[in-house]
Design an enzyme around this catalytic site. Structure first.
Site, PDB file in Angstrom:
ATOM      1  N   PHE A   1     -12.266  -6.582  13.714  1.00 21.36           N
ATOM      2  CA  PHE A   1     -11.157  -7.119  12.914  1.00 21.36           C
ATOM      3  C   PHE A   1     -10.786  -6.133  11.805  1.00 21.36           C
ATOM      4  CE2 PHE A   1      -9.722  -9.696   9.213  1.00 21.36           C
ATOM      5  CZ  PHE A   1      -8.507 -10.120   9.748  1.00 21.36           C
ATOM      6  N   GLN A   2      -9.522  -5.813  11.747  1.00 19.86           N
ATOM      7  CA  GLN A   2      -8.950  -4.871  10.775  1.00 19.86           C
ATOM      8  C   GLN A   2      -9.632  -3.504  10.820  1.00 19.86           C
ATOM      9  OE1 GLN A   2      -8.587  -6.795   6.878  1.00 19.86           O
ATOM     10  NE2 GLN A   2      -6.527  -7.478   7.463  1.00 19.86           N
TER      11      GLN A   2
ATOM     12  N   MET B   1      24.091   9.136   3.602  1.00 23.96           N
ATOM     13  CA  MET B   1      23.987  10.429   4.272  1.00 23.96           C
ATOM     14  C   MET B   1      24.145  10.292   5.779  1.00 23.96           C
ATOM     15  SD  MET B   1      23.799  13.628   3.708  1.00 23.96           S
ATOM     16  CE  MET B   1      23.034  14.044   2.147  1.00 23.96           C
TER      17      MET B   1
ATOM     18  N   LYS C   1     -17.843  -0.711   4.750  1.00 26.73           N
ATOM     19  CA  LYS C   1     -18.282  -1.717   3.778  1.00 26.73           C
ATOM     20  C   LYS C   1     -19.775  -1.646   3.510  1.00 26.73           C
ATOM     21  CE  LYS C   1     -17.992  -6.630   2.625  1.00 26.73           C
ATOM     22  NZ  LYS C   1     -17.530  -7.978   3.036  1.00 26.73           N
TER      23      LYS C   1
ATOM     24  N   GLU D   1       0.811  -1.215   0.000  1.00 26.04           N
ATOM     25  CA  GLU D   1       0.000   0.000   0.000  1.00 26.04           C
ATOM     26  C   GLU D   1       0.847   1.269   0.000  1.00 26.04           C
ATOM     27  OE1 GLU D   1      -2.555  -3.236   1.907  1.00 26.04           O
ATOM     28  OE2 GLU D   1      -0.472  -2.537   2.112  1.00 26.04           O
TER      29      GLU D   1
END
Length: 552
Positions: A111-112, A468, A161, A49
């Site tokens: 959940f999630q 760096m 959803k 993602e």
């Protein structure tokens, strides 16, 4: 006719002119992905993602259109956070769409489930949690308006959803009506008049141009103003390409790793004209000694930036392009200045240069990439030494050709951003100049590039260090290289494992031939380019020092 929320979402995106989204599927966004299966909207499946967010960012910077990314709830949404923060810091219009658990499950540690609107509140211009299917079309219209108007930036839409599966009429939401969202398009005439007087009266003016020049499409006006008044132009990292780097009035980048002549010019100026800039710490360093003898003018669309970091004598709030046009129309051209002659002498006395020896230097790599592409490529970078070498040694002559993470300094940005750039500019050469540390943060996106036959070229400047960080350890920590030396994979074999082309530069004499061979391949190419391991980026302004005191 009623449609599902998922169908309304996709239709609304098409109505906003969206042609591509970058995303990764998951449970609560399956209704959206089911609609995408038959949609004319192009979906690019990334392998993480974060890659989707950076690809949307790169797409937006290259095209000037908003980039769109899509992820599922919970970990999918939180994996977008770094990319959203990156877009926020660099003022990039991105619309991030996240799935969410059903409204009946919100706040139950389902959940999630993650409170992504709460998490992203400080790093978005605005975000939305849609709780009714009938609000989708209006929300999408408002999100794109907010992302692209005024100072651009990311907007997030969180969609439960049951909202995406719910049914509603898809009605055109009409013009956006946001009473609390206002910004000044037109600058104040009195401030324009003050700006004109200051320019006419100045003897040592310097233009300090930033990313706002590029995003505001003001590069033409900037060039006209500089040439009319014979004013040198210094650019920020985000401003590279906003003024032609090969122009006689260009003094290149200023600040921590800017050119000596840019920093000298700013330090001795009597008028500093900041255009679409933030006066950030990497530019100003020791703030009280930044342009100490100059009247400070600041032109910006965002009034919150005026005076935030630096005291301003002449504020001009409004669209940068419009403000410059109004200033230009009131000025009389200059014929010649001793100031320009002085800067020409500084450029001859303090050129950007490096010591050559038998080993290949990273500066040589960037310079050769510039020569081979004739400054006619879209360049992205990761973050680190290679980023600064690119800013110093690649000559950018056009806007939207340099795409890098400025404000957030995000390692792993360059390659997925290059994918977005290549999608936006399919017929152009796109090169990610990378470090061996940064490239491994999102190297899984090789699968994306191969899958969609996106011929991005990755030039890995491989010094076996987090370069760096190692440079700072050398200069400020007595060369105690604590956990900065890398044990890298074989990048050529890794490229081949993904189905890309892998090439290696074995010595300095091969560099040009290998670069030209890579550019001739119509596939993703990974170039492993070993360089001198402990080369440093100079000039460098040490922390707490004024910008006219530089190392190197």
């Amino acid at each position: 006719m009623q449609k599902s929320g998922a169908q309304i979402l996709v239709d609304s995106l098409l109505a906003e002119g969206v042609d591509t989204i970058f995303g990764y599927p998951g449970g609560v966004v399956l209704p959206i992905y089911d609609v995408l299966y038959d949609s004319e909207l192009r979906h690019i499946l990334t392998r993480h993602e974060q890659g989707a967010a950076h690809a949307a960012d790169g797409y937006a910077r290259a095209s000037g259109k908003p980039g769109v990314c899509l992820a599922t709830s919970g970990p999918g949404a939180t994996n977008l956070v770094t990319g959203i923060a990156n877009a926020y810091m660099d003022s990039v219009p991105v619309v991030a769409i996240t799935g969410q658990v059903a409204t009946s499950l919100l706040g139950r540690d389902s959940f999630q489930e993650a409170d992504i609107t709460g998490i992203t509140l400080p790093i978005t211009k605005h975000n939305f949690l849609i709780k009714d299917t009938k609000d989708i079309a209006r929300t999408v219209r408002e999100a794109f308006h907010i992302a692209t108007s005024g100072r651009p930036g990311p907007v997030l839409i969180d969609m439960p959803k049951d909202v995406s599966t719910g049914m509603a009429e898809h009605l055109d939401p009409g013009p956006v009506q946001l009473p609390g969202y206002r910004f000044n398009h037109k600058p104040n005439p009195e401030q324009i008049a003050r700006a004109v007087r200051a320019i006419e009266e100045s003897e040592r003016p310097v233009i300090y141009a930033g990313g706002g020049v590029v995003s505001g499409g003001a590069h033409g006006e900037l060039l006209e103003l500089a040439e009319m008044m014979l004013m040198p132009v210094a650019t920020t990292l985000m401003g590279l390409g906003g003024f032609p780097g090969d122009h006689p009035l260009s003094v290149g980048m200023l600040g921590m790793h800017g050119s000596k002549y840019a920093n000298y010019a700013v330090s001795e100026s009597d008028l500093l004209i900041g255009i679409g800039v933030r006066f950030d710490d990497r530019v100003t360093s020791k703030l009280e000694e930044f342009a100490p003898g100059a009247t400070i003018m600041h032109i910006d669309i965002d009034p919150a930036e005026i005076g935030k970091n630096m005291g301003v004598d002449i504020p001009v709030v409004g669209e940068v392009r419009l403000a410059l046009r109004q200033i230009i129309d009131r000025l009389k051209p200059r014929v010649a200045t001793q100031w320009r002659d002085k800067i020409t002498v500084w450029k001859k006395e303090h050129p950007l240069d490096f010591v050559t020896n038998g080993q290949l230097k990273p500066q040589e790599v960037v310079r050769e990439i510039c020569n081979v592409t004739r400054s006619n490529a879209r360049i992205t970078t990761e973050v680190g030494q290679h980023q600064m070498f690119t800013a110093q040694y690649y000559t950018f002559t056009k806007p939207r050709t340099f795409i890098s993470s400025g404000g957030l300094g995000t390692m792993g940005f360059g390659f997925p951003a290059a994918i977005g750039v290549q999608v936006a500019c399919p017929d152009e050469t796109v090169i990610d100049i990378a470090g061996d540390g940064s490239i491994q943060m999102n190297i899984q996106e090789l699968a994306t590039a191969v899958n969609y036959n996106l011929p991005v070229k990755i030039a890995i400047i491989n010094n076996g260090f987090l370069g760096m960080v190692r440079q700072w350890q050398e200069l400020f920590y007595n060369r105690r290289y604590s956990y900065t030396e890398l044990k890298n994979p074989d990048f050529v074999k890794l490229a081949e494992a993904y189905g890309a082309v892998g090439m290696r530069v074995n010595n300095k004499s091969e560099l040009r031939d290998v670069l030209e061979a890579a550019l001739g391949v119509n596939k993703p190419v990974v170039l492993d380019i070993p360089v001198e391991r402990e080369e440093n980026v100079y000039p460098m302004v040490a922390p707490g020092e004024p910008i006219h005191k530089m190392l190197g």
